[in-house]
Motif scaffolding. Structure first.
Motif, PDB file in Angstrom:
ATOM      1  N   ALA A   1       0.052  11.192   4.928  1.00  0.00           N
ATOM      2  CA  ALA A   1      -0.127  10.394   3.707  1.00  0.00           C
ATOM      3  C   ALA A   1       0.422   8.981   3.891  1.00  0.00           C
ATOM      4  O   ALA A   1      -0.170   8.006   3.403  1.00  0.00           O
TER       5      ALA A   1
ATOM      6  N   ALA B   1       0.645   4.129  -2.932  1.00  0.00           N
ATOM      7  CA  ALA B   1       0.300   5.520  -2.628  1.00  0.00           C
ATOM      8  C   ALA B   1       1.468   6.472  -2.894  1.00  0.00           C
ATOM      9  O   ALA B   1       1.459   7.612  -2.406  1.00  0.00           O
ATOM     10  N   LYS B   2       2.436   6.029  -3.661  1.00  0.00           N
ATOM     11  CA  LYS B   2       3.652   6.809  -3.898  1.00  0.00           C
ATOM     12  C   LYS B   2       3.362   8.234  -4.340  1.00  0.00           C
ATOM     13  O   LYS B   2       3.922   9.192  -3.782  1.00  0.00           O
TER      14      LYS B   2
ATOM     15  N   ALA C   1       0.700  10.152  -4.017  1.00  0.00           N
ATOM     16  CA  ALA C   1       0.066  10.964  -2.975  1.00  0.00           C
ATOM     17  C   ALA C   1       1.072  11.332  -1.894  1.00  0.00           C
ATOM     18  O   ALA C   1       1.076  12.468  -1.389  1.00  0.00           O
TER      19      ALA C   1
ATOM     20  N   ALA D   1       0.828  -1.210   0.000  1.00  0.00           N
ATOM     21  CA  ALA D   1       0.000   0.000   0.000  1.00  0.00           C
ATOM     22  C   ALA D   1       0.860   1.258   0.000  1.00  0.00           C
ATOM     23  O   ALA D   1       0.493   2.274  -0.608  1.00  0.00           O
TER      24      ALA D   1
ATOM     25  N   GLU E   1      -2.039   7.016   6.115  1.00  0.00           N
ATOM     26  CA  GLU E   1      -3.224   6.630   5.345  1.00  0.00           C
ATOM     27  C   GLU E   1      -2.945   5.385   4.509  1.00  0.00           C
ATOM     28  O   GLU E   1      -3.785   4.483   4.408  1.00  0.00           O
ATOM     29  N   ALA E   2      -1.766   5.321   3.909  1.00  0.00           N
ATOM     30  CA  ALA E   2      -1.396   4.145   3.121  1.00  0.00           C
ATOM     31  C   ALA E   2      -1.251   2.916   4.019  1.00  0.00           C
ATOM     32  O   ALA E   2      -1.746   1.821   3.687  1.00  0.00           O
TER      33      ALA E   2
END
Length: 373
Positions: free
Chosen positions: A154, A39-40, A42, A35, A157-158
């Motif tokens: 961020a 999400a890189k 973001a 994940a 969140e990931a």
């Protein structure tokens, strides 16, 4: 969410994490690593905002400490997978006694519960801390510095997306939203909600936690790390190691802050050092290292006279304290006086000297063609 609400929510993850078996936790760490990479974009966008806000307020070295890149994100995911590959610490028998009557008494490792970690502006600490906590069957509450909050948010969140995919509560990893001193104080005094507090940062943060925390607190040390160049060192190897230890990432806690040189090689080695760290870097348009020299080193090369407090200073910058010592014992005594017991290194071809320095300190790197560790 308020800090209190986050503290309360973390309690819902205590038992699911504590009861999770090794396969479940390792699957969660793999899902979190996947994940993170997914999400890189973001995460890098958030990091760009942090960098833009910090630029002009902090040094270039501290900007590098804050910065994320695709390669650093890859390393963060790799680190999580490396934690997954470690043996499960939960349930490990630390001590076993069999009494004369046959009664077996075992001391067994168990999860901590909820671990709070206060750190500053290194976003990669977010995934490091979360991975270690999950592996240990504990929930973690993270409180980063304000300069890194968007990046850390961020990342969290990931990681939470990975936890959901692995069917573990996302509240196993939480990030405090308030970056003021008030939230740090709340964590320090969250009796019944925080089982362990770990400060990761400078001396001021650590001192504040030790002095004010009412919850159990691990007192970590700052990184005043030493390299000792012995009389038996390969000097070309030594200058390569010192350059890497000081300049590759001066903002991290395991960067070299002090260099000790044996008197027998000082006249040859110190000019090599100045050429590499000062003259060559200046010619290449790189930031030169500011050498803070004791009187004996200053008699050989030019630099800044070292003040007494310098050898107790963690610079996290392109600055290096340099002293000349008479013997290995003098080097050991100097390190014992000034070290924070983070990482120390000896560069030598003398196995006995290397083994002698291992005993009083945490670590001696393998720095010669033959391994001494």
């Amino acid at each position: 969410m308020t800090t209190q609400e986050i503290l309360q929510a973390a309690q819902t993850a205590r038992m699911p994490l504590a009861l999770a078996d090794a396969d479940t936790k390792n699957a969660a760490l793999e899902a979190m690593a996947v994940a993170l990479i997914a999400a890189k974009d973001a995460i890098l966008d958030a990091n760009a905002k942090d960098l833009a806000a910090a630029r002009g307020r902090v040094s270039d070295v501290m900007l590098d400490r804050l910065a994320l890149t695709p390669s650093r994100l890859t390393d963060m995911a790799k680190g999580m997978r490396e934690v997954a590959a470690l043996p499960d610490p939960v349930g490990a028998v630390l001590r076993r006694i069999v009494r004369p009557n046959g009664l077996v008494i075992e001391k067994t490792a168990v999860p901590m519960g909820v671990i709070a970690i206060i750190y500053e502006s290194r976003p990669n600490v977010t995934s490091d801390a979360a991975a270690l906590a999950v592996k240990a069957g504990s929930a973690c509450i993270l409180r980063c510095g304000r300069d890194a909050w968007a990046s850390c948010h961020a990342i969290v969140e990931a990681l939470r997306a990975g936890l959901r995919k692995a069917h573990l509560p996302e509240t196993a990893v939480s990030l405090i939203e308030d970056t003021s001193h008030a939230s740090a104080n709340e964590l320090m005094t969250a009796d019944g909600l925080v089982d362990l507090l770990i400060p990761r940062g400078g001396a001021g943060l650590i001192r504040a936690c030790v002095e004010n925390a009412t919850v159990p607190c691990i007192q970590t040390g700052t990184g005043i790390c030493h390299v000792y160049v012995d009389a038996a060192a390969d000097l070309e190897m030594a200058v390569n190691i010192v350059e890497n230890a000081k300049t590759s990432r001066p903002s991290v806690c395991n960067a070299e802050e002090a260099l000790l040189v044996h008197r027998d090689v000082a006249a040859q080695f110190l000019p090599m050092l100045k050429q590499r760290l000062v003259d060559d870097r200046t010619a290449a348009g790189l930031t030169p290292v500011e050498l803070h020299l004791d009187a004996r080193a200053a008699a050989i090369i030019d630099g800044v006279p070292a003040a007494p407090a310098d050898f107790d200073t963690e610079y996290l910058d392109y600055k290096l304290n340099v002293a000349v010592v008479n013997t290995l014992d003098d080097a050991i005594a100097h390190i014992a006086k000034h070290s924070t017991h983070h990482s120390e290194a000896i560069i030598t071809a003398d196995k006995a000297a290397a083994q002698r320095q291992i005993r009083p300190f945490l670590l001696v790197f393998r720095v010669h063609r033959k391994a001494f560790c």
